[in-house]
Write an enzyme that holds these catalytic residues in place. Structure first.
Site, PDB file in Angstrom:
ATOM      1  N   SER A   1      39.656  42.450  48.208  1.00  0.00           N
ATOM      2  CA  SER A   1      39.836  42.534  49.455  1.00  0.00           C
ATOM      3  C   SER A   1      40.491  43.680  49.600  1.00  0.00           C
ATOM      4  O   SER A   1      39.986  45.521  48.040  1.00  0.00           O
ATOM      5  CB  SER A   1      41.216  41.889  50.188  1.00  0.00           C
ATOM      6  OG  SER A   1      42.365  42.334  49.681  1.00  0.00           O
ATOM      7  N   LYS A   2      40.254  44.929  50.296  1.00  0.00           N
ATOM      8  CA  LYS A   2      41.862  46.133  50.985  1.00  0.00           C
ATOM      9  C   LYS A   2      42.405  46.610  49.084  1.00  0.00           C
ATOM     10  O   LYS A   2      42.083  47.472  48.865  1.00  0.00           O
ATOM     11  CB  LYS A   2      42.192  46.642  51.690  1.00  0.00           C
ATOM     12  CG  LYS A   2      42.137  47.500  53.183  1.00  0.00           C
ATOM     13  CD  LYS A   2      41.711  48.243  53.323  1.00  0.00           C
ATOM     14  CE  LYS A   2      40.937  49.258  53.412  1.00  0.00           C
ATOM     15  NZ  LYS A   2      39.482  50.718  52.968  1.00  0.00           N
ATOM     16  N   ARG A   3      42.992  45.400  48.584  1.00  0.00           N
ATOM     17  CA  ARG A   3      43.938  46.072  47.992  1.00  0.00           C
ATOM     18  C   ARG A   3      43.266  46.387  46.046  1.00  0.00           C
ATOM     19  O   ARG A   3      43.828  46.721  45.857  1.00  0.00           O
ATOM     20  CB  ARG A   3      44.598  44.230  47.243  1.00  0.00           C
ATOM     21  CG  ARG A   3      46.144  44.605  48.222  1.00  0.00           C
ATOM     22  CD  ARG A   3      46.767  42.856  47.340  1.00  0.00           C
ATOM     23  NE  ARG A   3      45.509  41.681  47.921  1.00  0.00           N
ATOM     24  CZ  ARG A   3      45.355  40.802  46.304  1.00  0.00           C
ATOM     25  NH1 ARG A   3      45.910  41.448  44.665  1.00  0.00           N
ATOM     26  NH2 ARG A   3      44.341  40.633  46.792  1.00  0.00           N
TER      27      ARG A   3
ATOM     28  N   GLY B   1      40.741  48.450  46.266  1.00  0.00           N
ATOM     29  CA  GLY B   1      40.008  49.759  46.195  1.00  0.00           C
ATOM     30  C   GLY B   1      39.370  49.765  47.672  1.00  0.00           C
ATOM     31  O   GLY B   1      39.360  48.700  48.764  1.00  0.00           O
TER      32      GLY B   1
END
Ligand code: GLU
Ligand code: ZN
Length: 485
Positions: free
Chosen positions: A247-249, A251
């Site tokens: 996920s976004k976390r 990168g």
């Protein structure tokens, strides 16, 4: 006779093209190219509320960037576009009505309030939630707000042979009478997907593991319609380095972000291919042609794939260094044009750019980096800004530094040919003459002409900057020291 290979990539346009989703597209495409089959793109835009404006364009751009092309679709301005399920609604109406006529599906008039109450009761009683089949045998007709539900068999089980996972069996009793046609006239994913896979003669469905639990519903539908199901292959899930869902976390997750940061599509392809596929335990570097040649469903793993950013960066650096010098320039120029500060005049002088870029080729890991202040900024901007402490070697006096710069300036002014060889011949002996180490002289000069302590080789850098710029910057460094005294 073996069916010809026809595969599809069927994204829902609900957001940015996630790398995991693009991996699915890529595996399908590799399989089609390997088998001499056809690759189809089908936009599954049946969830009106979740459809995001521009998402389809983003998905197609991601595919194009990687070089993933599709083989058919409806005519569109001399070209052919992908298929859109929203343009095929009549087919889904016809097919779902057919099932109702045959008593294999039914209209459900339950209001959303009733369904909510039902769910609340089920939760309170710790029962599994699912439609309670209230309308199943009422023989209701079409009505505003009604949906069509599938009459799921109440007993028995549904099995599939997954080409990656082997045999998987689901108990039919765990499935409720799921919706086929929604009240807004759009089909659900289940209905549209199996009708299209059948009509488009899809031979193999390669999709992410998260869809495995939908497969028994699909098989029931194939069975009910009397269609032959395709071969299913559920691709392993992609996790971040910490083994949680990517996920976004972790990168960037959109393929377009990688394009924008200046990753090379050929490196990205190579990297994506290894997210769940391998040739053996050791080979890591594959050209696109090699991937096409070697790809097979048998070599797709069952275990989750880890998206390792460090590995991607390493791989991208490798592909960057492999680029021929001209090709590197060709690809880097758009990034320079876009990313250098607005004060730098455009279009850039290509002859000059061609001299600058080879000096940093070895060091860049992405094309986006070529415009960074640390790497090339000082080649393009007029003003360089640095702390005086960077200029003064810790073993040298302020006075001495000024003297070094003044002497160097004097000698450099006298040079007629300002090239690497001449600079070297002049500057190496100068350190001795002045009673300092060569390293001290060079680092002082480096700071004066670039504002940085680490740069490409000094003499080459000075040659590219040219005599006038070097002298001007050395003078500015002297002025900086004088300002302080
Ligand atoms: N529309 C589904 C998705 O967004 C397609 C799943 C499938 O390939 O069947 O991934
Ligand atoms: Zn109902």
């Amino acid at each position: 006779m073996l069916k010809p290979v026809r595969v599809r990539y069927a994204p829902s346009p609900t957001g940015l093209p996630h790398v995991g989703n693009i991996r699915t597209a890529f595996f399908n495409w590799l399989f089609a190219r390997h088998s001499g089959g056809k690759f189809i793109v089908r936009i599954e835009d049946t969830d009106v509320a979740r459809t995001v404006h521009g998402a389809t364009e983003g998905i197609l751009q991601g595919l194009k960037w990687l070089g993933i092309d599709w083989d058919e679709g409806p005519e569109k301005g001399g070209d052919f576009g992908p298929y859109f399920q929203s343009q095929r609604l009549e087919i889904y109406w016809r097919m779902s009505a057919q099932l109702v006529e045959r008593g294999q599906a039914y209209y459900c008039h339950c209001s959303s309030e009733r369904l909510e109450q039902m769910r609340a009761m089920q939760t309170a009683n710790k029962q599994p939630t699912g439609y309670d089949r209230h309308c199943r045998d009422l023989g209701l007709g079409a009505a505003p707000g009604a949906v069509i539900r599938f009459k799921t068999p109440l007993e028995g089980s549904t099995s599939l042979h997954d080409a990656i996972r082997g045999d998987v069996t689901f108990e039919n009793s765990t499935l409720d009478d799921f919706v086929l046609l929604k009240s807004d006239g759009y089909p659900t994913y289940h209905l549209a997907s199996i009708i299209d896979d059948h009509m488009m003669q899809i031979s193999h469905v390669l999709r992410a593991e998260e869809w495995l639990s939908s497969t028994p519903k699909h098989l029931m539908l194939y069975n009910t319609f009397g269609f032959t199901p395709p071969i299913f292959a559920h691709l392993p899930i992609i996790l971040g380095n910490d083994r949680s869902k990517l996920s976004k976390r972790h990168g960037a997750v959109s393929i377009l972000e990688y394009e924008e940061q200046g990753y090379l599509p050929e490196a990205m392809m190579n990297f994506l291919a290894l997210l769940g596929w391998s040739l053996d335990d050791k080979s890591e570097l594959f050209s696109c042609d090699e991937l096409i040649q070697n790809f097979s469903i048998e070599r797709i793993s069952q275990t989750s794939a880890i998206f390792n950013n460090d590995k991607l960066n390493w791989m991208n650096g490798l592909y960057m260094r492999k680029l021929a010098p001209d090709e590197f320039v060709h690809r880097a120029v758009p990034f320079l044009e876009k990313r250098l500060p607005p004060g730098v005049s455009r279009p850039l002088n290509l002859d000059y750019v061609k001299k600058v870029l080879p000096l940093v080729h070895e060091r860049v890991k992405t094309l986006g980096e070529v415009a960074s202040r640390e790497l090339t900024g000082f080649f393009f901007t007029d003003e360089i800004d640095y702390a005086l402490s960077l200029l003064i070697d810790k073993h040298l006096e302020l006075q001495k530094t000024q003297e070094i710069l003044e002497t160097a300036s004097e000698k450099l002014s006298a040079l007629t040919l300002f090239d690497t060889a001449a600079l070297e011949a002049l500057l190496r002996p100068l350190a001795d003459e002045m009673g300092i180490k060569a390293g001290q002289l060079f680092s002082t000069l480096r700071t004066a002409v670039t504002g940085l302590s680490a740069t490409p080789p000094l003499f080459q850098t000075m040659e590219v900057l040219g005599k006038a710029v070097c002298l001007k910057r050395i003078d500015q460094a002297i002025a900086k020291i004088k300002d302080l005294c």
